[in-house]
Scaffold this active site. Structure first.
Site, short mmCIF file in Angstrom:
data_model
loop_
_atom_site.label_atom_id
_atom_site.label_comp_id
_atom_site.label_asym_id
_atom_site.label_seq_id
_atom_site.Cartn_x
_atom_site.Cartn_y
_atom_site.Cartn_z
N ARG A 1 -8.66 0.31 4.30
CA ARG A 1 -7.64 1.22 3.77
C ARG A 1 -6.33 0.49 3.47
O ARG A 1 -5.56 0.96 2.63
CB ARG A 1 -7.37 2.34 4.78
CG ARG A 1 -8.49 3.36 4.94
CD ARG A 1 -8.08 4.49 5.88
NE ARG A 1 -6.76 4.98 5.51
CZ ARG A 1 -5.70 4.98 6.32
NH1 ARG A 1 -5.81 4.52 7.56
NH2 ARG A 1 -4.54 5.44 5.91
N LYS B 1 0.82 -1.21 0.00
CA LYS B 1 0.00 0.00 0.00
C LYS B 1 0.86 1.26 0.00
O LYS B 1 0.68 2.17 -0.82
CB LYS B 1 -0.92 0.01 1.23
CG LYS B 1 -1.69 1.33 1.41
CD LYS B 1 -2.49 1.33 2.69
CE LYS B 1 -1.69 1.82 3.87
NZ LYS B 1 -1.75 3.28 4.05
N ARG C 1 -3.65 10.93 3.88
CA ARG C 1 -2.42 11.69 4.11
C ARG C 1 -1.48 11.61 2.90
O ARG C 1 -0.79 12.58 2.58
CB ARG C 1 -1.71 11.16 5.35
CG ARG C 1 -0.42 11.91 5.59
CD ARG C 1 0.25 11.64 6.90
NE ARG C 1 1.44 12.46 6.99
CZ ARG C 1 1.45 13.74 7.31
NH1 ARG C 1 0.32 14.34 7.59
NH2 ARG C 1 2.57 14.43 7.35
#
Length: 454
Positions: A417, A39, A109
């Site tokens: 996520r 990720k 972010r």
């Protein structure tokens, strides 16, 4: 290439706002786990595409909510994007000076990574201050100071960072930059910005994480001149432009570490691939100390062999130290390991919020500041718990696998996520778990047979 956001959205795990994960502990696991692309590497490499005006193909891109959000942000900036499975085709030829919508940036972010490539390529950038997990402040001062050292004028107004390169050619200038802290985000942002700058840039006290190396390799595949990635000093010699590439993202070391802990906490033997064993050195060493062995079956394959779990002390540190992203998962393991362990969280100030949820399951944990004292108990008990951040949600899954009875985990948007198809992967190994919408009610004492599990 054509924009195909619908395909991207449906490829990610469904958002977790209206779903819960129910799991029943006590089962042993068995089999092989396919580890997805990283990720944290995929997100920054996607931002790095902004440096190049030609077609780029990224392979091994995980289907995650964060990847979906980054795709939406890039689309808002003018990138053409298409996804087929784990292959992402992107073209950033016609990017403009538009600002990514705050509602997207506030949830991710990694969206702030765009400031470096945009500034390098266009000479100006407007990027809202970022959001993401509530695990710490993670300020962007290091990014800003580094860009200023390279000649950019940077100001923050109304929650938006405005950056411009003065002068006729609007190109950043090479500079010597010393980071006060080896920030992964700052290292990556400044490395990308420097690829198109005039002259040489030195980044000292740079982050050494594998994701930094992957970004450097990606940029090099487009023609960038970067040396020293993976060490404390990175040297970038700016080039006039970059070209298209076909690049594969590295395997996710945090997902691999999570499944290694799953083997240890359930006393199960598992194999994992593809992995890069060197990326997992700290986790492998700590698992060995706790009682599990890791065998390298092939250059990209590991086998976890569980043992009798015992206490161990952990201090999170920048790579190659013990990763903060594995702290919560190892805490879950230590709650059922014999003896007393001390966990010191030195990277993020807010990353012990999962303690209260583990305590609900019967864990014996005391917290003082950023230090947790964990005394192992014979068994955890299933309970309703709340995922407080991405890695905490994984820790609760691991704890549930080792607990008596049913554990119900809410707020799965965090899990979505960072873990691709975690439920399906665990089920394939023999875990008794299911993901259902919250309007499906089952007694707290329900057994798997009384649920919708087949």
């Amino acid at each position: 290439m054509t924009l195909s956001l619908d395909r991207i959205q449906t490829s990610a795990t469904p958002q977790g706002d209206n779903a819960v994960l129910r799991l029943w502990g006590g089962s042993s696991l068995k089999g092989h786990v396919k580890i997805s692309g990283a990720k944290n590497a995929a997100l920054v490499v996607m931002a790095g595409v902004l440096l190049c005006p030609q077609d780029c193909r990224l392979r091994n891109v995980p289907a995650l909510v964060d990847v979906e959000r980054m795709a939406q942000i890039l689309t808002a900036l003018g990138v053409k994007l298409d996804r087929q499975g784990n292959i992402l085709d992107l073209n950033a030829e016609h990017i403009g000076h538009s600002q990514a919508p705050y509602e997207l940036v506030s949830q991710l972010r990694a969206s702030f990574f765009a400031i470096g490539p945009l500034l390098a390529r266009l000479g100006s950038a407007r990027v809202p201050l970022p959001g993401g997990c509530a695990i710490g402040a993670r300020p962007v001062e290091l990014h800003v100071r580094g860009l200023q050292a390279m000649g950019a004028d940077v100001r923050i107004e109304g929650g938006v960072v405005h950056a411009e390169v003065p002068g006729r050619n609007s190109r950043l200038k090479g500079a010597k930059i010393h980071l006060d802290y080896p920030s992964v985000g700052a290292t990556e942002t400044l490395m990308m910005a420097a690829t198109l700058a005039d002259g040489e840039t030195y980044i000292e006290n740079a982050a050494q994480e594998p994701e930094v190396v992957d970004l450097a390799n990606f940029c090099r595949s487009m023609g960038a001149r970067i040396q020293g990635a993976g060490t404390k000093t990175i040297v970038i010699s700016g080039v006039p432009s970059l070209h298209g590439t076909d690049y594969s993202i590295i395997p996710d070391r945090i997902e691999a570490g999570t499944f290694m802990v799953a083997g240890a906490i359930t006393h199960s033997e598992l194999t994992l691939s593809p992995v890069v064993p060197d990326h997992l050195s700290a986790a492998i060493a700590k698992l060995r100390e706790i009682g599990s062995q890791t065998i390298v079956e092939a250059p990209d394959c590991l086998r976890i062999v569980p043992g009798q779990n015992r206490a161990a002390d952990i201090e999170t540190l920048p790579y190659p130290g013990f990763p903060t992203d594995m702290q919560a998962q190892f805490m879950a393991l230590l709650t059922v390991s014999e003896g007393s362990s001390t966990i010191s969280e030195t990277v993020f100030e807010n990353r012990l919020r999962h303690v209260a949820e583990l305590q609900r399951m019967g864990a014996d944990i005391r917290v003082k500041g950023n230090i947790a004292i964990v005394r192992g108990v014979p068994k955890l008990s299933g309970a309703p718990v709340l995922a407080t951040d991405l890695r905490a949600s994984a820790a609760l899954v691991l704890a549930g696998l080792a607990a008596d009875g049913m554990t119900t985990i809410k707020d799965l948007k965090h899990l979505d996520r960072g873990y691709e198809n975690l439920t399906a992967k665990m089920q394939q190994l023999g875990a008794k778990m299911e993901r259902v919408t919250q309007d499906v009610e089952v007694s707290e004492n329900a057994t798997p047979e009384e649920s919708t599990l087949k």
